[in-house]
Structure formats: C-alpha cells, structure tokens
Design an enzyme around this catalytic site. Sequence first.
Site, mmCIF file in Angstrom:
data_model
loop_
_atom_site.group_PDB
_atom_site.id
_atom_site.type_symbol
_atom_site.label_atom_id
_atom_site.label_comp_id
_atom_site.label_asym_id
_atom_site.label_seq_id
_atom_site.Cartn_x
_atom_site.Cartn_y
_atom_site.Cartn_z
ATOM 1 N N GLY A 515 0.785 -1.269 -0.064
ATOM 2 C CA GLY A 515 -0.180 -0.094 -0.066
ATOM 3 C C GLY A 515 0.927 1.302 0.031
ATOM 4 O O GLY A 515 1.093 2.083 -0.713
ATOM 5 N N ILE A 633 10.202 5.031 7.429
ATOM 6 C CA ILE A 633 8.788 4.600 8.116
ATOM 7 C C ILE A 633 7.998 5.957 7.848
ATOM 8 O O ILE A 633 8.484 7.138 8.311
ATOM 9 C CB ILE A 633 8.814 4.382 9.362
ATOM 10 C CG1 ILE A 633 9.644 3.268 9.555
ATOM 11 C CG2 ILE A 633 7.789 4.442 10.219
ATOM 12 C CD1 ILE A 633 8.995 1.891 8.844
ATOM 13 N N GLY A 708 2.982 -4.528 6.325
ATOM 14 C CA GLY A 708 1.929 -4.861 7.131
ATOM 15 C C GLY A 708 1.781 -6.363 7.281
ATOM 16 O O GLY A 708 1.043 -6.921 8.235
ATOM 17 N N GLU A 709 2.700 -7.168 6.771
ATOM 18 C CA GLU A 709 2.738 -8.667 7.122
ATOM 19 C C GLU A 709 3.970 -9.110 7.810
ATOM 20 O O GLU A 709 4.037 -10.368 8.224
ATOM 21 C CB GLU A 709 2.410 -9.347 5.788
ATOM 22 C CG GLU A 709 1.054 -9.121 5.102
ATOM 23 C CD GLU A 709 0.960 -9.194 3.776
ATOM 24 O OE1 GLU A 709 0.711 -10.725 3.337
ATOM 25 O OE2 GLU A 709 1.157 -8.610 2.889
#
Lengths: 743, 293
Positions: A515, A633, A708-709
């Site tokens: 994303g 980040i 995310g994972e």
Amino acid sequence: MTAEILGRGRARVEGPAKVTGAAKYAADLHPSGLAYGYLVLATVGRGTVTAVDAEAALASPGVLAVYSPFNPLKLYGGIVHSDQSFLGQNWLPLQDAEVRHHGQIVGLVVADTFEQARRGAALVRVVYDARPPVADFAAALPNAVSPGPINGEPDVLDLLAPGVPSIEAALAAAPVRAGGTYTQPPKNPVPLEPHATVAVWDQAGLTLHLGTQAAMPSALTVAAALGQDPARVRVLSEHVGGGFGGKLYTWAHPLLTAAAAQALGRPVKTVITHEQMFSVTGNRTPVHQTVELGASADGALQAVKHEAVSGLSTSGLIFEQAAHTTSRYLYKAPNIHVAQKVAMLDAPPSTWMRAPGEEPGSFALESAMDELAAKLNLDPVELRLRNYSTVVPGRGVPWSSKHLDECYRLGAARFGWNRRAQRPGSVREGDWLIGYGMASAAYPGNQFPYTMAKVRLRADGGAEVSSATADLGTGMRTVLSSVVAERLGLPGERVAAVLGDSVLPMNYGAFASAGTASTATAARAAASAAVAQLVQVAVQNAASPFHGLDPKDVVYAEGRLTGPGGLDAAFGELLTRIDVSGVEAQDGSAPPPDARNFAVHSFGAHFCEVRVHAWTSEVRLRRFTSVIDAGRIVNERTARSQIAGGLVFGIGQALFEGSVMEPASGRTANANLAEYLIPVNADVPVFDIQFLSHPDTNFNEFGARGIGELGTVGSAAAIANALFNATGRRVRDLPVTVDKLFG
Amino acid sequence: MEFLRPSTWDEALAAKAEYPSAVPIAGGTDVMVELNFDRHRPEALIDLNRVPELHTWEIDDDVVRLGASVPYTRIIDHLTDRLPGLSLAAHTVGSPQIRNRGSVGGNLGAASPAGDAHPALLASGGRVEVASVRGTRMIPIDDFYLGVKRNALEEDELILAVHIPSATAPQQFSKIGTRNAMVIAVCSFGIGLHPETGTVRTGIGSAAPTPRRATDAEEFIAAELADAGLWASRGELAASTAQRFGELVAQAASPIDDVRGSAAYRRHALSVMARRTLTWTWNEYRTAGRAAA
C-alpha cells in the site's frame, strides 16, 4: 513547520469516527426499501443437490424470494482468474447443483427483514445426494501433486554447488544436521467486521457497498459476473473492519446479493455470520513441512532442504507457498532445495491470508535454525550472522537495501539477549521456567504497477488526495494525508484523504504489504503534478497577479505562490481571487525496480521472552522486541500498530489458532469466535518495536517498503524457540497447547 | 417460540407450570449461545429479568442468600469477603460484559461440568433454593448435579437463590484455560477450609460428567489435619501430605480427551492445582492465626 509530519506519530485521522461509532461500515447502511438476504449453506461435504423445497419458506411472512440451483440468479461464467478478476473461488454460486464443500452456498432467501430472511432460510429443505468428501489433510498427504511453477521458478528447485549430485548428498556430507517435520492446521482471517454487502441499483447501474481491500477489482469482478458494463458498477468501501487477506477477493455472496437486488428491484443487504465466514469466505490452508539443515562444525550451512505440502481447496485458489518464500533466499548456503506440493481438499476456498507462505515457512525454517544452533551449542543470533546472505542464492543479485544484521544486533542489545541461558530449562523464577527465543523475518517489498492518485488543491485552502485503495485499519488514510501534506507544505489536517471507492484513480487495493510503496509514491507524484498545474493556472489566468509570468519564476512553498517583485499569495486566496474552485492533477507510481538488478524485502528480527509454568505448562508471553528494517517509515504510530498486529497474528499461530475440520463431513467444528481461539489482551505482552531508518531509494524515490505482514513472519518461531529454551521441549505441531508442552 | 415475560416470581412459577419445557433466561450468556447455534429450539422462553428478588442478596448471620440472577460483577464487588472462593471463580468468567450479565443461577441451570461457579459452590457447601407452584424446597449442592448438563430440578421448578455459608477460613479457586482470558476451563478446582467442622471441601470442574467433590481426598486431608492436631496448632503442612492430596483429587476425576485438552493433562493439572491451592489456603490459615494471636 511541516517538515516533521512524516515519521512522527500522527494519530489515525479516522480514529475519532471509529471510536465514536460515527464511521459507517457496509452493514450500517439502510437505504430506503431495503430487503435482507440470508444464505442457505450446504450441510454435506460433497455431493449434489437433488431437490430444494422452498414452499414453506415462500409461505413464511415477509419472504420475497428463495433462490437455489433450481431457481438461480443468472451469473455469467467464463471468469478466468487473473489480475483482472478477483473472484475468490473457481465456480459461481447457484449455477449448478454441485456441492463442493461443507457450508457452501446452496441458496439465498430474501425477505423484508433480517429475521424473516433468517427464518425463511431455516425453512428451506435441501435434499442431497451426498458423497464422502476428501477432508482429512493428513490422509490426503500421500496424494499430493505438483502445483506448477512458483514465483516463476520450478516447484522443485535445486540450487546445488558444482559437482554436488543431490541435496541428499550435500546433507550426508554435513557433519551436523538438524530439522524435523512441522505441521499446522488451517486458519481463518476472522475479521471482527463480518463480510457485509448492500446492493443498490438505479439508472446509473449498481452501487455495491462492500467491505473490501480492493474496491476496483471487486467492481470489475462483479461487473463480469453480472454481465454488466464495468462503468455501471461502483463499489464503495469507506471503512473496512479488518481483512487480513480475507477481504481481498470477491466472494459469492456479493454476486448473489447484487443479482437479487436487480431481480427484485429493491436494495438488498446480506451480512454473513461469523459461522458462515468460515465456509463462505477464504481460509489459510493447512501445511505439512519437513526441513533438514546440514552445517559444518562452525555453523556454516552446507545444505538447506525444505519441502512443503499445503492443502488446496478444490474450489481454489491459493495455497501456502512455504519453502519458496523462505528457505529459498533467507540464508547463504551452497546447496538449497525447496519443494512444494498441494493436497487437494473438499474444503472451503483457500485464499491469501497475512504473510501467505512466509507464515508457515518461517515457522519451520526458523525453528530448524534454532534446533541447529542447539546442536552446535551456538548462539542462535550468531548462527544467523554466520549464514547471512548478501545476494540472492542462485541469482547473485543483491538486495535493494538490507540491514537485517543490524536488526539482529540492535534487537539483541535492546532485549538483553546476552542474558539468555544456552542450556534449555535452566532458568527458573519460582514456579515459572523462563525462556528466550528469536527468529528472523523477511517479506517481499511489493509495489503494484500503474497505481494512480489524484491531488486537488481547493479554493478554501484545503487539499484532497484520492486513490481507489482501502484502509482496513492499516493507517493508509493517515499516510496519504501526511505524504501529500509534506509535499505541499501544509498541516496534515488540511489534507483530506479519500479512498474506498472504485471510481477513484486506479489502484489494485490494499494487500501484499504494497500500500505505502504503491499509493504513497503515486500520491506524492500527484501532489507535485497538482502544484505544477496550480502554477500553470496562476500564470495563465488573466485575473491572477502572476498572469503572464514565466512558470519558472513562480515558486510554490508551504501553501503559497511567490514571484518576482514581492508577489505572494496563498493558493486558496489565489484560487478564490481568480474564481477557480480548485486545480487538480493525477500521477502514478514509478515502476518498481527491475528484478534483474535487485531483490526487495523488508526485514526484521524478533526476540521474545516466555514463562512456562513448571507444573502445569501454562504459557505466558512476557515481552517481545522486534527491530524492523522496512526503509523509510511514514508514520511511526500507525506503523507500530501494523507490526504489533502482525505479532499478535504470530501469537495466534504459535499458541491458539486452528480450524478443526471433521474428516468425515468436512464441517468446520469450531466455526465461531468462542472455539476458534484468537489471542485476547491478556495473552499479548509488551511490545518493544523499533524501526531502523534506512530509506530504500533503490526501491522507490520515497524509500518506503511494506510492513503490513512482516510482523507475522517469524514471530511464531520466536515463541516456539523461547518455549524450547524455557522447557527443553520442542513442539513442531502448531498451535502449541498446554498438553503438547506437557507431553 | 413463545416469549414469556413474568414481572413477579409467582407469575414466573405459573408460567413454568404451564410450559414445563420452557427455558428460563436471565443474562442470556448461555441460553442465547445455544439458541444461536440451533442446539435448542424450546417451545418457550421465560424471561426472568423483571423478577426483582432474583437480583438481590441477603446476609443472614453466617449464610449469604444469593439471588439466582445476581451477576458475577456484583459478587466480585460486594461479596468477596464472605464468598472468597466464588469471587475468585467469578473473576475468571468470560469478559467484563459476560460478568455483567452472567449469574450463578445460570451456571446452575445449565449444569455444564465446565461452569466456573460449580467448584467454588461445592467447596464452600450450600443449598439451592428452588420453587414451583407446588412449593419451595432446598437442594444440597452435593445432590444438585446429576449428569452432563442435567440437574436435580423438576420440570416445573425454577432456581430462586443459592444459600452459601460465609467463609470462616481461606478458600481458593484455580482454573486452566486454553488462553489467558475469555475461555471455558480445561479444568478447574475449588477448595475451602472449614475449621469449625474440621473438614476441607473440594470441587472439581471440567474433568468429569458433572462437577464433583473429591471425597477421598477430603477424607484423607481431614484425617491428616486431625491426627496431627494441625487445626489448633496451625502447624506446617507436610509437602508429602499436599502431594498425596493432589493425587487423590486427580484420581477423583473422570476426564476425557477433547479439543480443549487431554485426559492425561487434566489429571496432572488437577493434582497440581489441588496441591497448590491446599498449600495456599493452609498457609493463609496459619498466617491468619498468627495475626490473631
């Protein structure tokens, strides 16, 4: 003033709406004239529907229609699964009388109220010609077959040193060997927001409210199944209450709901129950793995052999690619063998679920590495550093940016890893045995092609960024607002982010941890394009004080245009003065880097401390340290939540989660949140999450990779390794329950 | 399905007499689950939430009369001093939301071997006050549990209250679950010291068809304590005594293998919980004696 908007802990922009209940999810919508759908599910595991008696249901108060294989809603086949279709299974509901798994849709009852629809569904009598399903994964293992190529490589891949005839020969030549067989049950994403859909037709076509990770692919899939022009189907998904992969593909019930709404000329809403979620939507397949590692006495890996068999639903589509996603590249070894097979099961459709492949694969590999370290009497961190890969085995290409070694070292220091006792079962506090464990994490840095975003600068001084992605709790809205605010030099609250709508600029959606890399880079490019457009308007519009200037002499900074001779105007003032409501521009993400030059992964190292009760084997997690190397980040606060959520997933994998499928019936026996155990707050320890800051500009201009994972990868192994360190007991069958640990 | 809403206890009893197969519902934390899973489809539900006396408790000298619908939260907040074992058990029930709704009466009505209140009730002793249009009777807790999800109620009877002796000495409750909160017990154990009668009472949960006492263990420990004069001396309990007590508790169970745990694990865990809770309560008893002296 705004230089620090990136990186700092900006609160989730839709947070207040969510915690006050103002945020509307699909199930919260009640359009005028709404009717309600309720699914009828098969009660046999395989067979044929021979008759459906709908008489009592149709006579029941409020029931408008009963659809079944013998009174179907027309759906169009020929959907081949591809990047253009996100159909979650390889068949369409009610188009034939076949029962492919227990709990599949065999009917839809629509009524004036939810209760009437549910009552009607209970009155539908379905007659089956039942056959025994193949539902026992362990029994199906010997019949496993080749799934075909994986990630463009053979399903059985040997990367052997010159002169080495086979991986077996390499293992046989290694003085120290370790490994074993690692097993885990099927799992379900179980988001708290049940899958809900509301279908509304009007002259413009279909508007489908649907909690989805991928609004645009959903719209294309629904349009194809309904035989509609894609331009007449719009999918809206403003808020998504968790997805974890389970809301990526389009399942059967939105198709039927949309078709029913068209047939009845009324909006229809179908909300599936948590129990139905286990069979109507997708799951993570069970996995059986063997890992054998061979090393020299100093801990240098000589051979890595990793073979996996995953279940695969006969309804499709996805299986866990456990070996190719982990042992294929994680360590430097002269001989690597990875292999994957699939065992076909008459089970609900299998799908992508957070860290598909890496979740089981990292548990097996990182457990085996811990076993090897124990055999070598070597510190597990040291073993990993001695086998550190700097280029992808067999391909020779480096990573775009890799600082996993720093993750190990910083993590070990933050955690106090030097206090770990090498001898298992040797540290005790009262009745509790204490154990330390660690594991590595790696997940591909993905970036979708052709991601577009639009930025609009408005006369009221605000800005809006939009793209057809989703925010399923990831913080994507906040990230997009921040990225554009930084580029425009505006306070974050002046930049709204709009997503969850299939008509917005092109976006595959929110999955594959892609994303931020995809959409944030597109948004940033669109912001630059919007500024260029603003300057063009400023010099071209006759009413503008900048009229006639060379665009090169007009400078945009922090929301203002300045030019020669002290010209100065905030963009909102300018637009107001020239009577233009706004200027906007679209742009896209840059193409991902050429895979021939770089491999791209996010990395991390997990360290965990467990307590195991010496007498009852009860497990308590005491703390976790995770150091994450994911490039730049964008928002530490939401990023931390992403990693923490991933770790909670790993805790579930290690200690709790598993669907129990009855072999004889194919029924999931624990299809509810009381018996399908996920971690509760009392199971979740303190997380110390630290991000390295090495922007990966080889990957994209922005330098951000996905997160995310990543937290899910390796975290179960870190726990299992800590349990071994605490007790001396190695449990290779997940989840690790008290009786397995007790023996 | 009929849904009956009596507003008085007499109306409730009349409804139960008229519909003997009706299922009473109060907090709904168990009944609604059974209905949602379609395990039961009773001809009628009797909603007891409007019956005031079910929601109150009275303390009469040495006995707490606990209304059947008093939620676990209230037991924790108001009755921990008098019913410490039951309060500890109440802490382990579900989530805060479930503890706000669930009650001891519901546990007794369902009579699941895994109900958290049962071991504590067996360990403290007490009587269940049940009533019908025919009258009221008291069922000793020891006689209440008849089989898996079967209790001693007649078909026209409802549970009004539980009479539980106030604790005169330490009590404990221990539970092992499949996670740290919001779970059904893998197995559980309750214990209560009763110095006035020179007895120790026990309750085993989730390890037999019914909640049950470990009578051999109780007799063993009563004899050990009496023979050594330990009730009076408040002397130390030998480790071997606690060990033996635990073994006897484990032997009293008839566990099965199921998805929550193996029979072997349950026996082992029961012996551990029994040994440890005996030791905790006895040490607390000794400390209390020294404080008093």
